[in-house]
Scaffold this active site. Sequence first.
Site, PDB file in Angstrom:
ATOM      1  NE  ARG A   1      50.527  33.661  45.371  1.00 30.08           N
ATOM      2  CZ  ARG A   1      51.729  32.895  45.501  1.00 30.08           C
ATOM      3  NH1 ARG A   1      51.798  32.382  46.401  1.00 30.08           N
ATOM      4  NH2 ARG A   1      52.646  33.089  44.452  1.00 30.08           N
TER       5      ARG A   1
ATOM      6  CB  ALA B   1      42.247  61.763  25.139  1.00 29.33           C
ATOM      7  CB  ALA B   2      45.719  66.026  23.689  1.00 25.68           C
TER       8      ALA B   2
ATOM      9  NE  ARG C   1      42.976  70.810  36.723  1.00 27.40           N
ATOM     10  CZ  ARG C   1      42.035  71.391  36.163  1.00 27.40           C
ATOM     11  NH1 ARG C   1      40.926  72.206  36.709  1.00 27.40           N
ATOM     12  NH2 ARG C   1      41.758  71.015  34.808  1.00 27.40           N
TER      13      ARG C   1
ATOM     14  CG  ASP D   1      38.250  65.847  31.956  1.00 29.07           C
ATOM     15  OD1 ASP D   1      37.273  65.964  30.999  1.00 29.07           O
ATOM     16  OD2 ASP D   1      38.958  66.746  32.505  1.00 29.07           O
TER      17      ASP D   1
END
Length: 485
Positions: free
Chosen positions: A339, A12-13, A18, A109
Amino acid sequence: MSDSRLAIVVLAAGQGTRMKSTTPKLLHEIAGVPLIGHVLATAGQLDAAYTVSVVRHERDQVQEVIHDHFPSSLIVDQDEVPGTGRAVEQAVAALPADFDGEVLVVSGDVPLLDADTLTALVAQHRASGASATLLSAELADATGYGRIVRTGDGMLDRIVEHKDATDSERAISEINAGVYVFGLAELRDQLARVTTANAQGEKYLTDVIGLLRRAGSDVAAVTVSEPWLIAGVNDRAQLSEAAAKLNALIVRGWQLAGVTIQDPATTWIDLKASLAEDVTLLPGTQIKGATSIARGATVGPDTTLVDCEIGENAMVKRTDATLSVIGAGASVGPFSYLRPNTVLDADGKIGTFVETKNSHIGPGSKVPHLSYIGDTEVGTGSNVGAGTITANYDGVNKHRTQVGSHVRTGSHNVFVAPVRIGDGAYTGAGTVVRKDVPAGSLAINVAPQRNMAGWVEQNRPGTDAATAAQTARAETAPEAGESGE
Ligand code: UD1
Ligand code: MG
């Protein structure tokens, strides 16, 4: 039961260049969960002895999300040497000295991978005795992925990254999923030999595969049958493809659980949502966050619900609602805007072009048309007239409006808060309610109407209106002069 011989490394580094985003790549969401959250949830199901997440870019934000989704993950900081190989090298250095098992590497990813595939990969690795086993897939379009290069006899030989590949290597359709199991000792040895001599100047984890083969070790590949399982997300096109695939799976899951979903392509459901049997979702509907919808309710078309609770048999049509509760049999929309902290009780109604906020509308009470209701309490069985506005803000503070039970307020009222309208009270059309109205009273404060006879013919002579008035007056007896009511 915990697998004492398994450690998981979560990559995760990376910078995620991109994506071209100020949000770290792994924090982009699909189905309401960040990419890294999906990976950590899957990793968690394997119950490994250790899970190590490697962070660097936007480390604080990424670390916080890792902590939310997998509190027991160790966090390791990657140094300035770039590349997946360096990330894994630093992760394994953080494992306790007495750990001697397998290391499963997953990428932050690759969000759609499931625990069954990972469990099978680990089992296959252990059964074969190979020093590394990786997941691969055949892709129609392999652009961007590392390619699996095999020798003439079909043996897995090495991985070449897209950017380093020759034209003939780019023609290979078998890709590296970025998911591997390694024996710890061999992995450590080979990572020390990986260099940054490549197109991206990075220490590639993928080089370990070729190095192991050169050292005479066995390396195996397990091909996934469904290529979407290993889809990597590097840019926004891949993000939307992964989101669409996951959504299709979620929609199908709810359909099989008894939910009617008319148009899967335009219905988006977050992972945390829960839907009962016999719910109907009409086209263009987004069910976001921890929204729950009870049996028999119909939602849509063109409705977005964020963290809402919808009761049994309620109808919510062309509505945008957040953090709101809609009771059983209640009706909302079309064209309503709820809301946060709107509560509509059973059999109530919030109708067309009505905005609500921080308000509780009691059982069977109705706000049917063209109104703004903020910071308000409405009791049971009351009707708020069309075009009513709660003037809840004095420019500095917000104040509450209280409407009792069985109240009938006229059209086009303004309730200037703080104000109370007692049980069973009425208000006339156009009333500006500035004072409390006692129970059972009728409140009116509109000036009496004056009709000024002949005004149009005198002041707008020659217009169509004057002509029409003249004709009408000729046909009927002329009215008395200027009059009151
Ligand atoms: C990587 C693989 C490629 C494979 C693809 C599958 C390498 C060199 N290439 O390419 O063979 O087909 O995944 O999706 O491994 N990361 C770090 N530290 C870094 C760089 C990256 O932790 O220095 C992390 C990223 O945050 C990401 C993962 O490693 O979660 C993969 O990095 P990414 O840059 O996306 O690699 P790909 O080019 O996709
Ligand atoms: Mg990637």
